[in-house]
Write an enzyme that holds these catalytic residues in place. Structure first.
Site, PDB file in Angstrom:
ATOM      1  CG  ASP A   1      -5.603  -0.461   0.329  1.00  0.00           C
ATOM      2  OD1 ASP A   1      -6.554  -0.086  -0.225  1.00  0.00           O
ATOM      3  OD2 ASP A   1      -5.043  -0.423   1.504  1.00  0.00           O
TER       4      ASP A   1
ATOM      5  CD  GLU B   1      -4.288 -13.072  12.850  1.00  0.00           C
ATOM      6  OE1 GLU B   1      -3.427 -12.266  12.708  1.00  0.00           O
ATOM      7  OE2 GLU B   1      -4.682 -13.340  13.603  1.00  0.00           O
TER       8      GLU B   1
ATOM      9  CD  GLU C   1       1.712 -20.078  12.646  1.00  0.00           C
ATOM     10  OE1 GLU C   1       0.675 -19.682  13.573  1.00  0.00           O
ATOM     11  OE2 GLU C   1       2.407 -19.222  12.496  1.00  0.00           O
TER      12      GLU C   1
ATOM     13  CE1 TYR D   1      -3.851  -5.316  11.784  1.00  0.00           C
ATOM     14  CE2 TYR D   1      -5.621  -4.803  13.164  1.00  0.00           C
ATOM     15  CZ  TYR D   1      -4.225  -5.536  12.984  1.00  0.00           C
ATOM     16  OH  TYR D   1      -3.782  -6.344  13.785  1.00  0.00           O
TER      17      TYR D   1
ATOM     18  NE  ARG E   1      -9.207 -12.959  16.858  1.00  0.00           N
ATOM     19  CZ  ARG E   1      -7.582 -12.685  16.657  1.00  0.00           C
ATOM     20  NH1 ARG E   1      -7.374 -13.323  15.282  1.00  0.00           N
ATOM     21  NH2 ARG E   1      -7.035 -11.950  16.875  1.00  0.00           N
TER      22      ARG E   1
ATOM     23  CE  LYS F   1      -5.328 -15.672  18.378  1.00  0.00           C
ATOM     24  NZ  LYS F   1      -4.373 -16.307  17.502  1.00  0.00           N
TER      25      LYS F   1
ATOM     26  CG  HIS G   1      -0.361   0.094   2.449  1.00  0.00           C
ATOM     27  ND1 HIS G   1       0.359  -1.070   3.010  1.00  0.00           N
ATOM     28  CD2 HIS G   1      -0.063   0.965   3.317  1.00  0.00           C
ATOM     29  CE1 HIS G   1       0.834  -0.668   4.322  1.00  0.00           C
ATOM     30  NE2 HIS G   1       0.632   0.561   4.392  1.00  0.00           N
TER      31      HIS G   1
END
Ligand SMILES: *[C@@H]1O[C@H](CO)[C@@H](O)[C@H](O)[C@H]1NC(C)=O
Ligand SMILES: *[C@@H]1O[C@H](CO)[C@@H](O)[C@H](O)[C@H]1NC(C)=O
Ligand SMILES: *[C@@H]1O[C@H](CO)[C@@H](O)[C@H](O)[C@H]1NC(C)=O
Length: 330
Positions: A141, A307, A229, A173, A240, A237, A116
């Site tokens: 971006d 993630e 991973e 983000y 989320r 978490k 970006h």
């Protein structure tokens, strides 16, 4: 291994120019109806300084020789391997003009680069990972400064195997558009070439610690497996993916409170990293497998889907290179 000296590169370039001019002469001598021009010399000059006032300027002296693909197809005995396209920019910045080994040539890689700002960093990164047999998709971006977009576009236009993503999104983000940026590059890379073996995604702040040959050897040793991973999602978490999240004024809003439906096909949601190394078949699954397409739709209003999405796909049975043994606890 071929060693490229400055002298041999200059000779090669001279040869290219001579052959190019020769071909133009031949072409002009034998005009044929409906043929596009065979030889185009484009030239542009751009000096770019990053908005943060970095002392270094990036100088782009972009000179292109473009040969019509359709006509190249008609030239016998593989002359197009000599008539390669080379630009002043590639030469002055010392981009590799040909694969450094047969081993690397036979194992092309596909890169997605999501950037970006910091055009100089981008250019250094590109030069460090550049090899002519690889293929690179650059997502700038959609919110970036116009000057960043144009400078990066000028750089990518010097290469046959580096291109701007067909659809740039406004990256937010921790929200879905970050994944969409990679997805758009995945689709373009998958469509642009059938040859590449592995996909690697990077951001503008990355820098390689290994040479292309070292990366190729590591990837060959995976024997088709993916490297990313994929762990049990920690209890703290889970919010989320158990609540609906929305983008409001360019930021993700947490805690709207509405509970989400469980994931499609009861897929166990796993936790991982936004940056992955996966084989071509994994990318095909991302683009075409109905279970993955349903998971993608489901993930669009979660928090930080980058993630968990790739980590979850990695455990779906039948996805090439996946590992279906779930981590303990699932
Ligand atoms: C850019 O490159 C061309 C071709 O090598 C050269 O003639 C021209 O002077 C260069 N321009 C600048 C501003 O360096
Ligand atoms: C890209 O930016 C333009 C101008 O701000 C906007 O109109 C357009 O909707 C954006 N596109 C995407 C895909 O976000
Ligand atoms: C793939 O590329 C072809 C042309 O090269 C284009 O017509 C087609 O729409 C592309 N498909 C996708 C999914 O991007």
């Amino acid at each position: 291994m071929r060693i490229l000296t400055r002298g041999s590169l200059q000779r090669l370039l001279k040869l290219t120019v001579v052959l190019g001019s020769l071909w133009m002469v031949l072409r002009l001598g034998f005009p044929e109806k409906g043929w596009a021009p065979t030889y185009i010399l484009r030239y542009s000059w751009l000096e770019y300084t990053d908005a943060d006032g970095s002392p270094e300027k990036i100088r782009l002296n972009v000179t292109h020789w473009t040969f019509n693909r359709h006509l190249l197809g008609r030239i016998p005995f593989g002359v197009d391997s000599i008539l390669f396209i080379y630009s002043q920019f590639k030469l002055s910045r010392k981009y590799l003009p040909f694969p450094l080994s047969k081993e690397e040539e036979d194992f092309p890689l596909a890169y997605s680069m999501v950037v970006h700002n910091k055009v100089q960093n981008f250019e250094r990164l590109l030069r460090a990972i550049y090899a002519p047999q690889n293929i690179y998709c650059v997502h700038v971006d959609n919110k970036s400064e116009a000057s960043v977009f144009f400078a990066i576009q000028a750089i990518t236009s010097c290469f046959e195997n580096v291109f701007m993503v067909s659809q740039a999104v406004n990256v937010v983000y921790a929200a879905w558009p970050r994944v969409q940026a990679d997805l758009n590059c995945m689709a373009d890379l998958y469509n642009a070439s059938t040859k590449w073996k592995y996909f690697i995604n990077l951001c503008g702040q990355d820098f390689p610690l290994k040479t292309n040959l070292e990366i190729v050897r590591k990837l060959r040793s995976l024997k088709g497996a993916n490297s990313l991973e994929s762990e049990t999602m920690a209890g703290e978490k889970k919010w989320r993916v158990s609540n609906v999240h929305q983008i409001v004024d360019g930021e993700i809003k947490v805690g709207i409170g509405k509970a989400k439906e469980p994931p499609p096909f009861n897929l166990p949601i796993l936790s991982g990293n936004a940056y992955i190394v996966v084989n071509r078949g994994y990318i095909r699954s991302v683009l075409e497998d109905n279970r993955v397409l349903a998971l993608i739709e489901w993930a669009k209003d979660t928090y930080s889907p980058d993630e968990f999405l790739w980590a979850t796909i990695q455990r779906i049975p039948g996805v090439p290179g996946s590992s279906t043994i779930l981590p303990s606890g699932e």
